[in-house]
Motif scaffolding. Structure first.
Motif, PDB file in Angstrom:
ATOM      1  N   ASN A 143       0.832  -1.209   0.000  1.00 28.88           N
ATOM      2  CA  ASN A 143       0.000   0.000   0.000  1.00 28.88           C
ATOM      3  C   ASN A 143       0.863   1.255   0.000  1.00 28.88           C
ATOM      4  N   VAL A 144       2.016   1.185   0.664  1.00 25.63           N
ATOM      5  CA  VAL A 144       2.945   2.323   0.654  1.00 25.63           C
ATOM      6  C   VAL A 144       3.425   2.567  -0.769  1.00 25.63           C
ATOM      7  N   LYS A 145       3.761   1.499  -1.458  1.00 28.64           N
ATOM      8  CA  LYS A 145       4.223   1.622  -2.850  1.00 28.64           C
ATOM      9  C   LYS A 145       3.117   2.200  -3.734  1.00 28.64           C
ATOM     10  N   ALA A 146       1.907   1.684  -3.608  1.00 24.63           N
ATOM     11  CA  ALA A 146       0.785   2.176  -4.412  1.00 24.63           C
ATOM     12  C   ALA A 146       0.520   3.655  -4.134  1.00 24.63           C
ATOM     13  N   SER A 147       0.581   4.049  -2.857  1.00 28.18           N
ATOM     14  CA  SER A 147       0.372   5.454  -2.509  1.00 28.18           C
ATOM     15  C   SER A 147       1.493   6.318  -3.044  1.00 28.18           C
ATOM     16  N   HIS A 148       2.702   5.806  -3.013  1.00 25.71           N
ATOM     17  CA  HIS A 148       3.844   6.526  -3.559  1.00 25.71           C
ATOM     18  C   HIS A 148       3.603   6.836  -5.030  1.00 25.71           C
ATOM     19  N   GLU A 149       3.153   5.811  -5.772  1.00 20.68           N
ATOM     20  CA  GLU A 149       2.877   5.987  -7.200  1.00 20.68           C
ATOM     21  C   GLU A 149       1.690   6.934  -7.429  1.00 20.68           C
ATOM     22  N   LYS A 150       0.669   6.816  -6.584  1.00 23.23           N
ATOM     23  CA  LYS A 150      -0.534   7.626  -6.733  1.00 23.23           C
ATOM     24  C   LYS A 150      -0.277   9.104  -6.435  1.00 23.23           C
ATOM     25  N   TYR A 151       0.409   9.373  -5.328  1.00 25.76           N
ATOM     26  CA  TYR A 151       0.565  10.744  -4.869  1.00 25.76           C
ATOM     27  C   TYR A 151       1.835  11.434  -5.334  1.00 25.76           C
ATOM     28  N   LEU A 152       2.859  10.669  -5.651  1.00 27.89           N
ATOM     29  CA  LEU A 152       4.135  11.304  -5.948  1.00 27.89           C
ATOM     30  C   LEU A 152       4.548  11.202  -7.418  1.00 27.89           C
ATOM     31  N   PHE A 153       3.864  10.396  -8.206  1.00 30.09           N
ATOM     32  CA  PHE A 153       4.213  10.293  -9.624  1.00 30.09           C
ATOM     33  C   PHE A 153       2.999  10.297 -10.499  1.00 30.09           C
TER      34      PHE A 153
END
Length: 153
Positions: A143-153
Motif C-alpha cells: 500500500n505504501v508503494k501504491a500510494s507513492h505511485e498515486k501521490y508522488l508520480f
C-alpha cells in the motif's frame, strides 16, 4: 461479541462497561467510555447489527449491562471472562491464540490500508496522541508503494 469487537475496535475494558442503553442498534453505533472517563461514539457494520438484536431478545433479566454471564446469575462480564472466551474460540477454530486486543489492531490496520485518514482512525480508537495510533496500524508495504505511485508520480 466477536463481531462487535471486530467491527468497533473498542478496548476490552470499554466493551465490558457497555450498557444496553449505550447501544443504538438501528443507528449501528454505541457510546463507549474510554480512558480518562472520556466518551466517544463507535460504529459497527450491518452484519454485526443482527447479533445484539437476537441476543437481547433472548435475555430475560433486567441487568443494564450489554453482555452478562449465562450461568444464571446474569452478572456483567469481566475482562478475564472475555479473554478466556476468545482464547477458547481460537482453540476451537484451531487458529491459535485469540486475544480481544487483536481485533482493535486489526481494525486500525484495515482502516489505514483502505485509505482512512490516520486522524479519523485516531478518533475511532480514542487515542489522544496520533503516535499511539501509528503504533497500532501495521501499514502494508504494498500500500505504501501504491500510494507513492498515486501521490508522488
Amino acid at each position: 461479541m466477536v463481531d462487535l469487537l471486530a467491527s468497533t475496535g473498542v478496548r476490552v475494558g470499554e466493551f465490558i462497561r457497555l450498557d444496553i442503553d449505550d447501544v443504538d442498534i438501528q443507528g449501528r453505533e454505541c457510546v463507549v467510555t474510554g480512558k480518562g472517563n472520556k466518551q466517544r461514539p463507535v460504529y459497527f457494520d450491518a452484519r454485526t447489527k443482527l447479533h445484539p438484536t437476537a441476543y437481547l431478545e433472548s435475555r430475560k433479566d433486567s441487568n443494564p449491562a450489554l453482555f452478562v454471564s449465562l450461568n444464571g446469575r446474569t452478572q456483567r462480564l469481566s475482562v478475564c471472562t472475555i479473554e478466556k472466551r476468545m482464547k477458547a474460540l481460537g482453540e476451537k477454530a484451531q487458529i491459535g491464540r485469540v486475544h480481544p486486543h487483536t481485533f482493535r489492531r486489526t481494525l486500525a490496520t484495515h482502516a489505514i490500508d483502505k485509505g482512512m485518514p490516520i486522524e479519523q482512525v485516531q478518533k475511532l480508537l480514542g487515542h489522544s496522541k496520533i503516535e499511539t495510533t501509528m503504533h497500532y496500524a501495521m501499514v502494508n508495504q504494498s500500500n505504501v508503494k501504491a500510494s507513492h505511485e498515486k501521490y508522488l508520480f
